[in-house]
Design a protein around this motif. Structure first.
Motif, PDB file in Angstrom:
ATOM      1  N   VAL A  99       7.145 -12.018  10.876  1.00 22.34           N
ATOM      2  CA  VAL A  99       8.184 -11.317  10.122  1.00 22.34           C
ATOM      3  C   VAL A  99       7.973  -9.822  10.288  1.00 22.34           C
ATOM      4  CG1 VAL A  99       9.207 -10.935   7.857  1.00 22.34           C
ATOM      5  CG2 VAL A  99       8.300 -13.198   8.438  1.00 22.34           C
ATOM      6  N   VAL A 100       9.006  -9.125  10.753  1.00 23.51           N
ATOM      7  CA  VAL A 100       8.911  -7.679  10.981  1.00 23.51           C
ATOM      8  C   VAL A 100       9.997  -6.960  10.187  1.00 23.51           C
ATOM      9  CG1 VAL A 100       8.981  -5.816  12.681  1.00 23.51           C
ATOM     10  CG2 VAL A 100       8.053  -8.055  13.328  1.00 23.51           C
ATOM     11  N   PHE A 101       9.587  -5.947   9.435  1.00 26.94           N
ATOM     12  CA  PHE A 101      10.511  -4.992   8.832  1.00 26.94           C
ATOM     13  C   PHE A 101      10.276  -3.661   9.535  1.00 26.94           C
ATOM     14  CE2 PHE A 101       9.220  -8.008   5.498  1.00 26.94           C
ATOM     15  CZ  PHE A 101      10.449  -8.553   5.155  1.00 26.94           C
ATOM     16  N   GLY A 102      11.309  -3.087  10.133  1.00 28.27           N
ATOM     17  CA  GLY A 102      11.074  -1.908  10.953  1.00 28.27           C
ATOM     18  C   GLY A 102      12.132  -0.844  10.832  1.00 28.27           C
ATOM     19  N   ARG A 142       4.803  -7.540   9.344  1.00 25.78           N
ATOM     20  CA  ARG A 142       4.626  -6.219   9.939  1.00 25.78           C
ATOM     21  C   ARG A 142       5.618  -5.231   9.334  1.00 25.78           C
ATOM     22  NH1 ARG A 142       4.417  -6.630  16.423  1.00 25.78           N
ATOM     23  NH2 ARG A 142       5.883  -4.926  16.040  1.00 25.78           N
ATOM     24  N   PHE A 143       5.097  -4.070   8.966  1.00 31.40           N
ATOM     25  CA  PHE A 143       5.936  -2.957   8.556  1.00 31.40           C
ATOM     26  C   PHE A 143       5.793  -1.879   9.614  1.00 31.40           C
ATOM     27  CE2 PHE A 143       4.591  -5.023   4.574  1.00 31.40           C
ATOM     28  CZ  PHE A 143       5.826  -5.304   4.013  1.00 31.40           C
ATOM     29  N   ILE A 164      -1.010  -8.589   6.788  1.00 31.93           N
ATOM     30  CA  ILE A 164      -0.059  -7.485   6.710  1.00 31.93           C
ATOM     31  C   ILE A 164      -0.531  -6.377   7.636  1.00 31.93           C
ATOM     32  CG2 ILE A 164       0.930  -5.690   5.231  1.00 31.93           C
ATOM     33  CD1 ILE A 164       0.651  -7.616   2.872  1.00 31.93           C
ATOM     34  N   ASN A 165       0.367  -5.879   8.469  1.00 31.81           N
ATOM     35  CA  ASN A 165       0.051  -4.768   9.369  1.00 31.81           C
ATOM     36  C   ASN A 165       1.041  -3.634   9.097  1.00 31.81           C
ATOM     37  OD1 ASN A 165      -1.571  -4.100  12.046  1.00 31.81           O
ATOM     38  ND2 ASN A 165       0.501  -3.311  12.306  1.00 31.81           N
TER      39      ASN A 165
END
Length: 396
Positions: A99-102, A142-143, A164-165
């Motif tokens: 899961v990526v929030f970018g 990932r943020f 969490i990264n």
């Protein structure tokens, strides 16, 4: 997709920072279904909304495949996860994300729900802690380059890789985060940060198989407070120097935290055969409780797991303005304090204040070791502090 709101609902949205005309996008799938496409569609609509928007994942268990939710968005976006989203339970080698929030400015993630990475099958094939040449496993959350963010009231369970990264964040607050994985799960760092400025991690619980919090290169102005860690490998700055073109680390503050049954405690680690020459400075640990922690206080500039480096080459990472103050509790071995600094670039301005760490093993009392550092001592020291002459810097 708009909706009609009653007076009470509008009041709640205003408390959350949303105006009365905010749009709420709900994932209307039934429990057990795959919501990947529905979530991506809802996020895309919210991101394009000219006013603040909210995406709701309701209570229940849902399947969620690899997904990237990226901006830039036209207005702030909030995601409320009330249920549990579950990843593929099989080993997925070669993929580095779930899961990526970018690239979002103004972001909230909350709701009391959980991300379940279903990592059990993957851990058996993960050898990245032993070798450079390995196929990566996906990081759970990932943020990437997320700014002005509030992450709270979420859980991460059994990540295949890092839980969490955080990369390239600015002004992000994490609070009431719960992270859990077995203590023998490899590479499951709780929260890893790099190239980020102004992150706060508050009031959280992390129990995992690697570092609870790991601080990578380029991190500045990090504040960690009221975090309970254990089991795991402690709270670590580094490792630094493994890769080329790394950036300086500065302004790290860890206060009022508890470490229990961890393999390391408060740790700074750099590779001896560093691929770069950078500085880590203004790193401060204060008001820390340790409970049966192996190596409660550790500076390790000879960090070389699985012999992946040349130990004969001194670390070129400079450590400056470091302090450990009011650390108390019990050690899991006799090495209560170890300050192993680089013979090429000795640690500069290290302060040790009011240390009270006890050890009751049969192999003797707790010890305090130093190399290539002369710490400034404040208050009482138990065990008795070392007295090591400072090695001169090259050219002095």
């Amino acid at each position: 997709m708009g909706a009609y709101f009653g007076v009470s609902t509008i009041f709640i949205l205003c408390l959350l920072g949303f105006s009365a005309n905010a749009e709420v996008f709900s994932i209307g799938s039934s429990s057990g279904s795959d919501i990947t496409q529905a979530l991506l569609k809802a996020f895309t609509s919210a991101c394009q909304s000219p006013s603040p928007s909210k995406v709701v994942i309701p209570k229940g268990e849902f399947k969620l495949g690899e997904i990237e939710m990226r901006g830039p968005c036209k207005a702030p976006v909030e995601i409320t996860l009330q249920g549990t989203v579950k990843a593929d339970g099989n080993a997925i080698q070669g993929k580095e994300k779930w899961v990526v929030f970018g690239n979002i400015n103004g972001f909230k993630l909350n709701g009391g729900g959980a991300f379940d990475g279903e990592g059990n099958a993957a851990w058996r094939v993960n050898n990245c802690h032993k070798t450079f040449n390995c196929k990566k496993l996906p990081i759970s959350i990932r943020f990437d380059f997320v700014e002005n963010a509030e992450i709270k009231d979420i859980s991460s369970i059994d990540a295949k890789n890092f839980h969490i990264n955080v990369l390239g964040a600015k002004n992000m607050t994490m609070s009431n985060i719960k992270i859990t994985a077995p203590e023998d799960s490899p590479n499951t760092d709780g929260i890893h940060l790099g190239r980020s400025d102004g992150v706060k991690i508050l009031d959280s619980f992390i129990s995992t198989g690697d570092d609870c919090i790991s601080v990578g290169d380029g991190t500045s102005n990090l504040h960690v407070e009221k975090v309970t860690c254990g089991p795991g490998h402690g709270i670590s700055v580094g490792s630094l120097g493994r890769y080329g073109k790394e950036q300086d680390v500065s302004g790290i503050r860890v206060v009022n935290c508890t470490l229990q049954e961890t393999d390391n405690g408060l740790r700074i680690k750099t590779w001896p055969s560093a691929a770069c020459s950078t500085t880590a400075s203004d790193i401060h640990f204060e008001d820390i409780i340790v409970k049966n922690v192996t190596n409660p206080i550790l500076i390790d500039q000879e960090y070389c797991p699985w012999n992946q480096c040349n130990k004969k080459k001194a670390s070129t990472i400079k450590l400056v303005n470091i302090s450990f103050k009011n650390v108390r509790g019990t050690s899991g071995n006799k090495d209560a304090v170890k300050l192993l600094c680089s013979k090429g670039y000795p640690c500069q301005n290290v302060e040790i204040g009011d240390i009270d760490i006890k050890y009751s093993g049969e192999d003797g009392p707790a010890t305090f070791q130093c190399s290539n550092v002369s710490p400034k001592l404040l208050g009482a020291q138990s065990p008795e502090a070392c007295s090591s002459p400072l090695t001169k810097l090259p050219g002095q």
